[in-house]
Design a protein around this motif. Structure first.
Motif, short mmCIF file in Angstrom:
data_model
loop_
_atom_site.label_atom_id
_atom_site.label_comp_id
_atom_site.label_asym_id
_atom_site.label_seq_id
_atom_site.Cartn_x
_atom_site.Cartn_y
_atom_site.Cartn_z
N GLU A 55 -12.34 41.68 -10.83
CA GLU A 55 -13.13 40.64 -10.49
C GLU A 55 -12.64 39.38 -10.91
N VAL A 56 -12.99 38.34 -10.20
CA VAL A 56 -12.51 36.90 -10.43
C VAL A 56 -13.61 36.09 -10.16
N SER A 57 -13.88 35.00 -10.78
CA SER A 57 -15.04 34.08 -10.67
C SER A 57 -14.50 32.84 -10.71
N VAL A 58 -15.22 32.07 -9.52
CA VAL A 58 -14.75 30.53 -9.46
C VAL A 58 -16.11 30.02 -9.34
N SER A 59 -15.93 28.57 -9.66
CA SER A 59 -17.13 27.82 -9.38
C SER A 59 -16.81 26.62 -8.58
N PRO A 60 -17.18 26.62 -7.25
CA PRO A 60 -16.92 25.63 -6.21
C PRO A 60 -17.57 24.38 -6.32
N GLU A 61 -16.79 23.35 -5.89
CA GLU A 61 -17.50 22.09 -5.77
C GLU A 61 -18.48 21.85 -4.76
N SER A 62 -19.25 21.30 -4.65
CA SER A 62 -20.29 21.20 -3.63
C SER A 62 -19.82 20.00 -2.83
N ALA A 63 -20.59 20.04 -1.52
CA ALA A 63 -19.97 19.07 -0.65
C ALA A 63 -20.39 17.44 -0.84
N SER A 64 -21.53 17.44 -1.21
CA SER A 64 -22.18 16.20 -1.36
C SER A 64 -23.35 16.09 -2.09
N GLY A 83 -35.25 15.19 -1.60
CA GLY A 83 -34.57 13.60 -1.58
C GLY A 83 -32.91 13.44 -0.85
N GLY A 84 -32.03 12.82 -1.60
CA GLY A 84 -30.87 12.89 -1.30
C GLY A 84 -29.92 13.95 -1.94
N MET A 85 -30.50 14.98 -2.55
CA MET A 85 -29.68 16.01 -3.22
C MET A 85 -29.30 17.24 -2.45
N VAL A 86 -29.54 17.33 -1.21
CA VAL A 86 -29.30 18.23 -0.20
C VAL A 86 -28.09 18.21 0.25
N SER A 87 -27.25 19.23 0.25
CA SER A 87 -25.90 19.16 0.80
C SER A 87 -25.80 19.01 2.23
N ASN A 88 -24.84 18.19 2.84
CA ASN A 88 -24.64 18.28 4.12
C ASN A 88 -23.81 19.23 4.48
N ASP A 89 -23.18 20.15 3.70
CA ASP A 89 -22.10 21.08 3.86
C ASP A 89 -22.95 22.53 4.70
N ALA A 90 -22.27 22.74 5.89
CA ALA A 90 -23.19 24.04 6.33
C ALA A 90 -22.76 25.20 5.77
N ILE A 91 -21.61 25.29 5.16
CA ILE A 91 -21.27 26.43 4.43
C ILE A 91 -21.39 26.10 2.86
N CYS A 92 -22.36 26.17 2.22
CA CYS A 92 -22.68 25.93 0.75
C CYS A 92 -22.35 27.23 0.06
#
Length: 358
Positions: A55-64, A83-92
């Motif tokens: 197993e490997v574990s990673v923590s990805p950075e969100s788009a916005s 509010g403005g907290m929703v990510s614009n990234d389609a693949i979250c």
């Protein structure tokens, strides 16, 4: 067989002493069943190839939307304003497990180079799966017959080459490739933790070294897949402005060369038309240079944008070569079979009483 049930005022009780005597009187039957079950269980489970997990574990950075972008998207789907907290990234990050289930992503893993610790094999993952994976020798005659029957009714097709220099075409797979993709999707899984935003990739394989290499390579493949998605538009725009910059610079050089040649050939000319021509060429050269600098500025802007859109993946748990196999659990399997055999034998002994009791 004596009655092991006692009825008192419509209340059923069990004579445990009588049940114990009945079991003891059939102890040889139980012993035979246990011996046969033990032998058959060992014959079945010991030829099963051992497998390892990594197993490997990673923590990805969100788009916005920050680290909680994926959760905010989920909350907003229920009509709650974030509010403005929703990510614009389609693949979250919450959708990364769905990426693993896509055929395109799985087919992309077949070119990974793997090594084995047992026979020092080094080959691509597709060749390893199709030619070097072990199987239970007891099942080999059945699997061989099954394959021959399938090939008789439907001959195997060669892998269909992909487009754009790719080895396989995920849009058009053969039957064998489809079955292989399903097997890989069962062996390589991805889970997402909503509370910690951590992606965990789990790989199962028969060789410990290949298992660790696959886990690390799949993590890198996922990173490349997400980076390619995140930066695709910016890279397309960058390529466009790079092309426009090259064309603008070529146009500037052409006009500058024409201006220099005309100025040199009419250096001492006092004719007005020559002076007008020189002035016109100079203006065209300056305009071409201004266009070139504008495209150059846009090119540098999109170089920065590609870098800005490239996400960062923090590795929390690195891939390590597993020391102990994860399965099959041979002793647990044998013990479970003995337990089931005991239950079955007991049911057979008390089948008449069970019908009366229940």
């Amino acid at each position: 067989m004596t009655d092991n049930k006692v009825t008192t005022d419509n209340k059923v009780t069990f004579d445990m002493a009588q049940i114990a005597r009945t079991v003891w009187s059939h102890r040889k039957l139980f012993l035979k069943v246990w011996i046969i079950t033990f032998i058959l269980s060992c014959i079945w489970i010991f030829p099963q190839p051992r497998y390892y997990t990594c197993e490997v574990s990673v923590s990805p950075e969100s788009a916005s939307g920050g680290a909680r972008g994926g959760l905010s998207s989920l909350v907003s789907s229920f009509g709650i304003d974030t509010g403005g907290m929703v990510s614009n990234d389609a693949i979250c990050p919450m959708l990364y497990p769905d990426v693993f289930e896509s055929t395109e992503f799985t087919v992309g893993l077949f070119d990974i180079i793997v090594e084995t610790s047992e026979d020092s094999l080094r080959t691509d993952y597709y060749t390893y799966l199709t030619k070097h994976r072990k199987e239970n020798m007891l099942l080999y005659p059945f699997n061989w017959t099954k394959r021959k029957i399938k090939h008789f009714f439907k001959p195997p097709m060669p892998p269909i080459p992909g487009k754009g220099g790719k080895r396989f075409d995920p849009f058009h797979l053969t039957y064998e490739m489809t079955e292989l993709v399903k097997g890989v999707q069962n062996d390589i899984t991805c889970t997402y933790s909503k509370t910690t935003d951590v992606i965990t990739i789990s790989v199962k394989d028969q060789d410990p070294l290949a298992c660790a290499i696959l886990a690390d390579s799949v993590k890198a493949h996922l990173q490349d897949y997400i980076i390619d998605y995140r930066t695709k538009k910016a890279r397309n725009d960058l390529e466009h402005y790079q092309q426009m910059t090259r064309e603008a610079y070529a146009e500037y050089e052409r006009i500058a060369a024409e201006y220099a040649a005309y100025s040199d050939s009419h250096f001492n000319s006092i004719l007005s038309q020559d002076n007008v021509k020189v002035s016109t060429l100079e203006n065209e050269m300056q305009t071409a240079y201004n266009i070139y600098t504008q495209y150059r500025t846009q090119e540098q802007l999109y170089v920065s944008k590609v870098q800005e859109n490239t996400p960062v993946f923090v590795t929390l748990k690195n891939a390590t070569i597993p020391v102990k196999p994860a399965g099959p659990k041979r002793m647990i399997f044998v013990a479970a079979m003995l337990f089931l055999a005991t239950l079955g034998t007991g049911y057979w002994l008390f089948r008449k009483e069970l019908k009366e009791w229940f």
